[in-house]
Design an enzyme around this catalytic site. Structure first.
Site, short mmCIF file in Angstrom:
data_model
loop_
_atom_site.label_atom_id
_atom_site.label_comp_id
_atom_site.label_asym_id
_atom_site.label_seq_id
_atom_site.Cartn_x
_atom_site.Cartn_y
_atom_site.Cartn_z
N ASN A 198 -2.16 0.24 6.96
CA ASN A 198 -1.68 -0.85 7.31
C ASN A 198 -0.87 -1.92 6.48
OD1 ASN A 198 -3.83 -1.95 5.81
ND2 ASN A 198 -4.77 -2.87 7.46
N HIS A 215 -2.36 -5.48 1.50
CA HIS A 215 -3.60 -5.89 1.25
C HIS A 215 -3.18 -7.42 0.82
CE1 HIS A 215 -7.49 -7.05 -0.55
NE2 HIS A 215 -6.80 -7.54 -1.21
N GLU A 264 -9.59 -10.57 -7.73
CA GLU A 264 -8.57 -9.31 -7.72
C GLU A 264 -7.47 -9.40 -8.67
OE1 GLU A 264 -9.77 -8.81 -2.88
OE2 GLU A 264 -7.94 -9.50 -3.60
N LYS A 297 0.74 -1.16 -0.03
CA LYS A 297 0.10 0.09 0.07
C LYS A 297 0.73 1.14 0.07
CE LYS A 297 -4.08 -2.06 2.31
NZ LYS A 297 -4.95 -1.96 3.41
N THR A 338 -5.75 -6.87 10.82
CA THR A 338 -5.82 -5.75 10.31
C THR A 338 -5.77 -4.59 11.13
OG1 THR A 338 -7.83 -6.80 9.10
CG2 THR A 338 -7.74 -4.21 8.98
N TYR A 340 -12.24 -2.01 -4.00
CA TYR A 340 -12.78 -2.07 -2.36
C TYR A 340 -14.56 -1.96 -2.38
CZ TYR A 340 -8.39 -2.03 -0.03
OH TYR A 340 -7.20 -2.31 0.38
N PHE A 366 -15.34 3.63 6.77
CA PHE A 366 -14.19 4.00 6.14
C PHE A 366 -13.72 4.03 4.67
CE2 PHE A 366 -14.25 -0.47 7.45
CZ PHE A 366 -13.70 -1.12 6.37
#
Ligand code: ADP
Ligand code: MG
Length: 140
Positions: A114, A117, A128, A11, A93, A51, A59
């Site tokens: 975080n 993914h 994905e 990320k 998470t 997402y 969020f």
């Protein structure tokens, strides 16, 4: 044991802090092989699609903003029970709840930022991977 593929993202908080190598060392250290990889800057629409499952969550807006704000590394990992093996080395998470030695325990900044993914099931992994890679970009 089944050889599986799973989808991984390093990320923006990881690319920003030059942590892609350190994180991939952990991934490779548990025997997972990176069989496809590219650095991309997601559009907002791509992040929304990726997402979409979370679109009702509070969020979601922040997550989409964050994922499309800076470059990420998308990759396909292959190995025995790859989906679970990768989730295990990722950690929980919430980094405060992640086990010692996991990627999120060592590198995550917060619940949102975080670092990684990982797919959560075979169906989502296939979906994905297909969003980001064509068959001839996965080279084993
Ligand atoms: P995971 O990435 O562990 O599979 P989820 O699928 O539940 O977790 O959530 C997707 C991503 O949304 C998380 O990795 C994190 O970046 C973000 N996220 C999840 N829950 C929260 C939260 N309560 N607050 C802020 N961001 C969150
Ligand atoms: Mg998830």
């Amino acid at each position: 044991m089944a050889i599986e593929r799973t989808f991984s993202i390093l990320k923006p908080d990881a690319t920003r802090r030059n942590l892609t190598g350190a994180i991939n060392a952990k991934i490779e250290g548990v025997g997972l092989r990176i069989v496809a990889q590219k650095r991309v800057h997601m559009t907002r629409a791509q992040a929304e699609t990726f997402y979409a499952v979370h679109k009702e969550r509070p969020f979601y807006g922040e997550l989409v903003d964050q994922m499309s704000a800076e470059p990420v590394v998308v990759q396909v990992l292959e190995g025995e029970n790859a989906i679970k093996a990768y989730r295990d080395i990722m950690g929980a998470t919430n980094p405060e709840k992640a086990d010692a030695g996991t990627i999120r325990k060592e590198y995550a900044l917060s619940m949102g930022e975080n670092s990684v993914h990982g797919s959560d099931a075979p169906e989502t992994a296939a979906q994905e991977i297909a969003q980001w890679f064509s068959g001839n970009e996965i080279v084993g």
